[in-house]
Write a protein that holds these residues in place. Structure first.
Motif, PDB file in Angstrom:
ATOM      1  N   VAL A  23      -4.671  -1.955   9.435  1.00  0.00           N
ATOM      2  CA  VAL A  23      -6.184  -1.544   9.709  1.00  0.00           C
ATOM      3  C   VAL A  23      -6.532  -1.364  11.195  1.00  0.00           C
ATOM      4  N   ASN A  24      -5.399  -1.715  12.120  1.00  0.00           N
ATOM      5  CA  ASN A  24      -6.093  -1.725  13.678  1.00  0.00           C
ATOM      6  C   ASN A  24      -6.127  -0.500  14.275  1.00  0.00           C
ATOM      7  N   GLY A  25      -6.730  -0.348  15.207  1.00  0.00           N
ATOM      8  CA  GLY A  25      -7.044   1.010  16.138  1.00  0.00           C
ATOM      9  C   GLY A  25      -5.724   1.372  16.841  1.00  0.00           C
ATOM     10  N   GLY A  26      -4.676   0.735  16.668  1.00  0.00           N
ATOM     11  CA  GLY A  26      -3.297   1.174  17.066  1.00  0.00           C
ATOM     12  C   GLY A  26      -3.111   1.148  18.524  1.00  0.00           C
ATOM     13  N   MET A  27      -4.230   0.519  19.213  1.00  0.00           N
ATOM     14  CA  MET A  27      -3.946   0.460  20.795  1.00  0.00           C
ATOM     15  C   MET A  27      -3.092  -0.584  21.160  1.00  0.00           C
ATOM     16  N   SER A  33      -4.005  22.583  11.281  1.00  0.00           N
ATOM     17  CA  SER A  33      -2.567  22.865  10.612  1.00  0.00           C
ATOM     18  C   SER A  33      -1.872  21.666   9.601  1.00  0.00           C
ATOM     19  N   VAL A  34      -2.863  20.353   9.629  1.00  0.00           N
ATOM     20  CA  VAL A  34      -2.114  19.207   8.790  1.00  0.00           C
ATOM     21  C   VAL A  34      -3.452  18.445   8.220  1.00  0.00           C
ATOM     22  N   PRO A  35      -3.239  17.666   7.221  1.00  0.00           N
ATOM     23  CA  PRO A  35      -4.358  16.944   6.698  1.00  0.00           C
ATOM     24  C   PRO A  35      -4.977  15.876   7.926  1.00  0.00           C
ATOM     25  N   LYS A  36      -6.267  15.657   7.766  1.00  0.00           N
ATOM     26  CA  LYS A  36      -6.675  14.812   8.885  1.00  0.00           C
ATOM     27  C   LYS A  36      -6.866  13.398   8.416  1.00  0.00           C
ATOM     28  N   SER A  37      -6.561  12.646   9.442  1.00  0.00           N
ATOM     29  CA  SER A  37      -6.645  11.451   9.211  1.00  0.00           C
ATOM     30  C   SER A  37      -7.535  10.516  10.397  1.00  0.00           C
ATOM     31  N   ALA A  38      -7.118  10.394  11.529  1.00  0.00           N
ATOM     32  CA  ALA A  38      -7.922  10.138  12.658  1.00  0.00           C
ATOM     33  C   ALA A  38      -9.093  10.728  12.740  1.00  0.00           C
ATOM     34  N   LEU A  39      -8.830  12.110  12.397  1.00  0.00           N
ATOM     35  CA  LEU A  39      -9.951  12.963  12.659  1.00  0.00           C
ATOM     36  C   LEU A  39     -11.160  13.266  11.378  1.00  0.00           C
ATOM     37  N   ALA A  40     -10.391  12.360  10.420  1.00  0.00           N
ATOM     38  CA  ALA A  40     -11.431  12.037   9.124  1.00  0.00           C
ATOM     39  C   ALA A  40     -11.841  10.710   9.349  1.00  0.00           C
ATOM     40  N   GLY A  41     -11.972  10.021  10.538  1.00  0.00           N
ATOM     41  CA  GLY A  41     -12.605   8.694  10.444  1.00  0.00           C
ATOM     42  C   GLY A  41     -11.778   7.364  10.014  1.00  0.00           C
ATOM     43  N   GLU A  42     -10.514   7.913   9.658  1.00  0.00           N
ATOM     44  CA  GLU A  42      -9.802   6.408   8.941  1.00  0.00           C
ATOM     45  C   GLU A  42      -9.044   5.711  10.027  1.00  0.00           C
ATOM     46  N   VAL A  43      -9.493   4.300   9.783  1.00  0.00           N
ATOM     47  CA  VAL A  43      -8.780   3.506  10.803  1.00  0.00           C
ATOM     48  C   VAL A  43      -9.095   2.200   9.933  1.00  0.00           C
ATOM     49  N   ILE A  44     -10.146   1.478  10.051  1.00  0.00           N
ATOM     50  CA  ILE A  44     -10.017   0.007   9.581  1.00  0.00           C
ATOM     51  C   ILE A  44      -9.767  -0.220   8.100  1.00  0.00           C
ATOM     52  N   PHE A  45      -9.846   0.724   7.276  1.00  0.00           N
ATOM     53  CA  PHE A  45      -9.488   0.407   5.868  1.00  0.00           C
ATOM     54  C   PHE A  45      -8.296   1.079   5.533  1.00  0.00           C
ATOM     55  N   GLY A  46      -7.342   1.479   6.607  1.00  0.00           N
ATOM     56  CA  GLY A  46      -6.041   2.244   6.111  1.00  0.00           C
ATOM     57  C   GLY A  46      -6.066   3.528   6.717  1.00  0.00           C
ATOM     58  N   ASN A  47      -4.867   4.270   6.712  1.00  0.00           N
ATOM     59  CA  ASN A  47      -4.678   5.350   7.579  1.00  0.00           C
ATOM     60  C   ASN A  47      -3.633   6.261   6.712  1.00  0.00           C
ATOM     61  N   TRP A  94       0.780  -1.143  -0.111  1.00  0.00           N
ATOM     62  CA  TRP A  94      -0.061  -0.018  -0.151  1.00  0.00           C
ATOM     63  C   TRP A  94       1.026   1.227   0.011  1.00  0.00           C
ATOM     64  N   GLY A  95       2.131   1.259   0.226  1.00  0.00           N
ATOM     65  CA  GLY A  95       3.014   2.126   0.010  1.00  0.00           C
ATOM     66  C   GLY A  95       3.008   3.201   1.348  1.00  0.00           C
ATOM     67  N   THR A  96       3.610   4.276   1.117  1.00  0.00           N
ATOM     68  CA  THR A  96       3.438   5.241   2.111  1.00  0.00           C
ATOM     69  C   THR A  96       2.941   6.527   1.485  1.00  0.00           C
ATOM     70  N   ALA A  97       2.600   6.602   0.413  1.00  0.00           N
ATOM     71  CA  ALA A  97       1.953   7.969   0.002  1.00  0.00           C
ATOM     72  C   ALA A  97       0.778   8.441   1.094  1.00  0.00           C
ATOM     73  N   THR A  98       0.630   9.792   0.885  1.00  0.00           N
ATOM     74  CA  THR A  98      -0.163  10.227   2.048  1.00  0.00           C
ATOM     75  C   THR A  98      -1.552  11.206   1.514  1.00  0.00           C
ATOM     76  N   SER A  99      -1.993  10.514   0.217  1.00  0.00           N
ATOM     77  CA  SER A  99      -3.497  10.700  -0.105  1.00  0.00           C
ATOM     78  C   SER A  99      -3.821   9.615  -1.201  1.00  0.00           C
ATOM     79  N   GLY A 100      -5.296   9.487  -1.385  1.00  0.00           N
ATOM     80  CA  GLY A 100      -5.501   8.916  -2.439  1.00  0.00           C
ATOM     81  C   GLY A 100      -5.348   7.296  -2.548  1.00  0.00           C
ATOM     82  N   VAL A 101      -4.655   6.924  -1.561  1.00  0.00           N
ATOM     83  CA  VAL A 101      -4.379   5.415  -1.421  1.00  0.00           C
ATOM     84  C   VAL A 101      -5.530   4.604  -0.839  1.00  0.00           C
ATOM     85  N   PHE A 102      -6.109   4.924   0.090  1.00  0.00           N
ATOM     86  CA  PHE A 102      -6.962   4.177   1.014  1.00  0.00           C
ATOM     87  C   PHE A 102      -8.447   4.605   0.819  1.00  0.00           C
ATOM     88  N   THR A 103      -9.309   3.457   0.882  1.00  0.00           N
ATOM     89  CA  THR A 103     -10.846   3.927   0.551  1.00  0.00           C
ATOM     90  C   THR A 103     -11.458   4.602   1.754  1.00  0.00           C
TER      91      THR A 103
END
Ligand code: FAD
Length: 497
Positions: A110-114, A199-213, A40-49
């Protein structure tokens, strides 16, 4: 390529595989990982659904999504998708759907990182053959450092709208006399604060988790696997699925299928490896080992192979809060708090206060409970289909439900609230037909020696969640990582010359 001979071959690139690769490479050994998912690479946009409307990238080779929380207002939220080598596998194992990550990084994608270090007393009870001084002084700290575990700034937690759901979960639990605890995570909590500040693009705060981050989470490609790659000693071959391991000369011949992005087999290859490390996860490793033993390819494997599987006592449940106990329209996808009822002798349980980021305040408290359900199942070979199944029956989760009820029945009665019955289908209160935490199938010091060497076939090792007896009491990846660190240190010192 067919005919190649490699010193060390690792099956799977999750926690066990990533630790193994890094430590073998650092010892100067040419190491090859075979991973059936994609990179899945390490690109920071457009990779995950997206989380709310997953497309084919969300699921592993299915024609229809299989959302863990499958219903809302009693209506199924699943929809048809194209078959693709997507990131999350909802593997149907008869009585239970086992969710697993697919791709370079395995479950870390995909995990919650706990990131929870288990209670020492319970760890000692569970794995008495393991020197716990060494684990708690050396290998748990090493794993936490390697994974990049950090903690939420508690002052920010108390004030941000993004964790209102967790504060409501805490308040309602504490009013019933339950203890709550902060839970460490591998999500970069400073990054999350910047997300909240805009100040940065959202990931956790955009709901991303079980389909990639896309940002923030320190998944394995950013930690262990990144470090392993920088040694120049590690090769990862993706979209290849190992199907057979048989003795060959002083090593093993490993057969694999190359698949395309729709899962069709496009080639079959055989390589030879001096040592083979099984790190395909509890289900992947157990299925392979049980099949190899039953088909006579690895006849000397112990009868313990395939035994001792558990679902880590996982059950999900949701409560409907009163309108004055809002959970917020904004919710971080990363959980940071749990209800700790493990000391309740009548039913030990640890319940993560989970987000339900739906974009509106629904007054729902969702929980993933990890209970001390003692039920176990076995992997069994079916000679007529040639497939390996799991004996787990849905009813085996009843003890887990009973343990979770000791928390949530009490909260409901104190609060005058009820369970939601519209989220798991068929008016079900309990999400008891799924697990995120498959554990066991090649238990340490039973199917293997005390450091993961499989009995009966020297040069074969188990490095993943299969080693852990089916019920750890906490989320498992820190323990899987720490055991892999411990075992590979011993293997590098003694077996790799
Ligand atoms: P995995 O990480 O599963 O890696 C196995 C790899 O092997 C996979 O990439 C797979 O594609 C590959 N593979 C399998 N079979 C083959 C084959 N035959 N050939 C080639 N490759 C193969 N744990 C926590 O501690 N905290 C959490 O917050 C948490 N949240 C979770 C949320 C979700 C949605 C899920 C699914 C899991 C969660 N977990 C969590 C569990 C955690 O991710 C797993 O326990 C962990 O990933 C298991 O590590 P592993 O090394 O055993 O195997």
């Amino acid at each position: 390529n067919t005919g190649d001979r490699v010193p060390a071959l690792i099956i799977g690139s999750g926690y066990g595989g990533a630790v193994t690769a890094l430590r073998l490479a650092q010892a100067g050994i040419d190491t090859h990982i075979v991973e059936m998912g994609r990179d899945w690479g390490t690109a920071t946009s457009g990779v995950f659904t997206s989380t709310t409307a997953p497309d084919k990238r969300g699921f592993w080779l299915r024609n229809r999504t299989a959302q863990p929380v499958s219903h809302f207002m009693g209506v199924s939220i699943d929809k048809d998708i194209e078959k693709y080598v997507g990131i999350l596998d909802a593997e149907n194992m008869g009585g239970i759907n086992v969710y697993q990550g697919r791709g370079v990084g395995g479950g870390s994608l995909v995990n919650g990182g706990m990131a929870v270090t288990p209670r020492r007393g319970y760890f000692e009870e569970l794995l008495p053959s393991v020197d716990s001084n060494e684990m708690y002084n050396v290998f748990f700290p090493r794993a936490n450092a390697g994974l990049g575990v950090n903690n939420i700034d508690t002052a920010w937690f108390e004030s941000t709208e993004w964790y209102k759901f967790a504060r409501t979960g805490r308040k309602t639990a504490e009013r019933s006399g339950f203890k709550t605890v902060f839970v460490p995570n591998v999500y970069d909590m400073n990054y999350m604060k910047q997300e909240a500040a805009g100040s940065v693009p959202k990931s956790a705060l955009a709901g991303e988790v079980i389909f990639g981050n896309h940002h923030g989470k320190k998944s394995l490609p950013k930690t262990y696997l990144g470090q392993a790659a920088s040694t120049g000693k590690v090769t990862i071959t993706t979209l290849h699925r190992v199907t057979k391991v048989v003795p060959s000369g002083a090593g093993y011949s490993v057969e694999m299928e190359q698949i395309d992005e729709q899962g069709n087999v496009v080639a079959t290859k055989t390589v030879t490896a001096d040592k083979v490390f099984f790190a395909a996860g509890s289900v992947g490793t157990s299925k392979l080992l049980v099949a190899m033993k039953a088909q006579g390819h690895l006849p000397n494997l112990s009868g313990e192979v395939g035994q001792g599987w558990g679902n880590n006592g996982n059950v999900m449940v949701a409560r409907a809060n009163h309108l004055w106990d809002a959970t917020g329209s904004k919710q971080s996808s990363i959980p940071t708090m749990g209800i700790d009822n493990w000391d309740d002798a009548g039913g030990p349980a640890f319940a993560e206060i989970a987000p339900f980021p739906a974009g509106a305040d629904l007054f729902i408290s969702l929980y993933l409970a990890i209970t001390k359900n003692p039920q176990r199942a076995q992997f069994q070979y079916n000679s007529s289909t040639g497939k390996v199944g799991l004996s787990w029956q849905a009813s085996q989760n009843q003890p887990g439900i009973n343990m979770a009820k000791r928390i949530f029945d009490k909260i409901n009665s104190k609060e005058g609230t009820i369970y939601r019955t519209d989220m798991f289908g068929g008016y079900k209160v309990w999400g008891d037909g799924l697990t995120y935490h498959p554990l066991g199938g090649a238990i340490l010091n039973k199917a293997t020696d005390n450091h993961g060497r499989l009995h009966g076939h020297p040069g074969l090792y188990v490095m993943d969640g299969s080693l852990v007896p089916g019920n750890l009491g906490v989320n498992p990846f820190v323990t899987i990582t720490a055991l892999a660190e411990r075992n590979i240190a011993n293997i590098v010192a003694n077996d790799m010359h």
